[in-house]
Write an enzyme that holds these catalytic residues in place. Structure first.
Site, PDB file in Angstrom:
ATOM      1  N   PRO A   1       0.820  -1.226   0.000  1.00  0.00           N
ATOM      2  CA  PRO A   1       0.000   0.000   0.000  1.00  0.00           C
ATOM      3  C   PRO A   1       0.852   1.274   0.000  1.00  0.00           C
ATOM      4  CG  PRO A   1      -0.766  -1.551   1.675  1.00  0.00           C
ATOM      5  CD  PRO A   1       0.556  -2.063   1.175  1.00  0.00           C
TER       6      PRO A   1
ATOM      7  N   GLU B   1       3.688  -8.712   7.961  1.00  0.00           N
ATOM      8  CA  GLU B   1       3.754  -7.248   7.996  1.00  0.00           C
ATOM      9  C   GLU B   1       4.554  -6.704   6.819  1.00  0.00           C
ATOM     10  OE1 GLU B   1       1.749  -5.933  10.302  1.00  0.00           O
ATOM     11  OE2 GLU B   1       1.494  -8.074  10.697  1.00  0.00           O
TER      12      GLU B   1
ATOM     13  N   ARG C   1      -2.306  -9.682 -21.114  1.00  0.00           N
ATOM     14  CA  ARG C   1      -3.282  -9.504 -22.189  1.00  0.00           C
ATOM     15  C   ARG C   1      -2.807  -8.508 -23.249  1.00  0.00           C
ATOM     16  NH1 ARG C   1      -6.363  -5.080 -21.584  1.00  0.00           N
ATOM     17  NH2 ARG C   1      -8.274  -5.872 -22.529  1.00  0.00           N
TER      18      ARG C   1
ATOM     19  N   ASP D   1     -10.261  -0.412 -24.964  1.00  0.00           N
ATOM     20  CA  ASP D   1     -10.502  -0.591 -23.540  1.00  0.00           C
ATOM     21  C   ASP D   1     -10.704   0.721 -22.808  1.00  0.00           C
ATOM     22  OD1 ASP D   1     -10.207  -3.318 -23.388  1.00  0.00           O
ATOM     23  OD2 ASP D   1      -8.030  -3.195 -23.206  1.00  0.00           O
TER      24      ASP D   1
END
Ligand code: 4HQ
Length: 256
Positions: A93, A120, A158, A173
């Site tokens: 994060p 962690e 992809r 897309d």
């Protein structure tokens, strides 16, 4: 493209890559994924890969040495896939948010190494010494980096030349031009849930193209104004968005 994944859950990563477009890309030889388990490189009798966090407190941290040995083994394999050392990516994060623009750049690299943390996370010294780039999927907490790695592999896989059966579909897309995608419909055109917009049944390709563009612009304006702010719109797009806004406001007034 070759991707090596350092993970305590190699089976999970392999399983993730079996279906659909990415599975097919591997079968076609466009993408090669190999998983490396740091536990195989642990040196103590318990095959430890984690230890208590320095300074105390809850949670375990992944140790330097098993990870370093696994990374070294991964880098040493299949050297023919790169002239330069492979880029090493860690997921957390604390990383930079992954975007389609970054996915498109990474998809062009001959080789990537993905490091997946558990617990962690990883000893900071290993990250400083061995990782080139830290990426985040978003502002929420996963139990490990494996799903983040699977997301990146899917998104770059992809885009490998020949992975999508219709090469044009990647160009159309969401995000490929910085906008959200337009709505899509298929048969039956008459259904108890409603009809299909008439323009899509008109056969007028110019009108269809304009309608789709207008819907993309309108939905981006409604749902993701942050994206629209980054787009340089041409005259036609500005006109189409203005039409969408006026129709949207007229429809809202009708509801009141
Ligand atoms: N984690 N985007 C903590 C994430 C994450 C995210 C991965 C949790 C690494 C140690 N990864 N581990 N968000 O939440 O990428």
């Amino acid at each position: 493209m070759r991707i090596d994944v350092v993970t305590l859950f190699p089976d999970f990563v392999r399983e993730c890559m079996k279906s659909g477009v990415v599975g097919r890309a591997q079968q076609r030889g466009l993408l090669q994924v190999q998983a490396w388990n740091p536990r195989d490189y642990a040196t103590d009798a318990y095959r430890s890969v984690d230890d208590r966090t320095c300074g105390g407190g809850p949670g375990m941290v992944m140790m330097i040495d098993p990870l370093r040995a696994a990374l070294q083994a991964a880098r040493g394999a299949a050297r023919e896939h790169a002239v330069k050392p492979a880029r090493t990516i860690y997921f957390s994060p604390q990383g930079v948010r992954l975007t389609q623009a970054r996915v498109e750049q990474l998809a062009k690299m001959p080789r990537l190494i993905l490091l997946c943390g558990r617990y962690e996370g990883v000893d900071e010294r290993l990250l400083e010494a061995e990782v080139d780039e830290e990426l985040s999927l978003g502002d929420y907490v996963l139990s490990g980096g494996e799903l983040a790695a699977a997301v990146l592999i899917d998104a770059v896989g992809r885009l490998q030349e020949g992975a999508l059966n219709d090469a044009l579909s990647a160009q159309q897309d969401s995000f490929s031009d910085g906008l959200l995608d337009c709505p899509h419909y298929t048969r039956p055109v008459a259904h108890e849930l409603g009809g299909v917009p008439a323009v899509l049944q008109s056969g007028d390709h110019a009108a269809i193209r304009r309608w789709r563009r207008k819907q993309s612009l309108g939905r981006t304006w409604l749902r993701r104004p942050d994206l629209l702010a980054r787009c340089a719109l041409d005259d036609e797009s500005r006109k189409l968005l203005e039409e969408f806004r006026q129709e949207f406001e007229a429809a809202s007034r009708q509801k009141d």
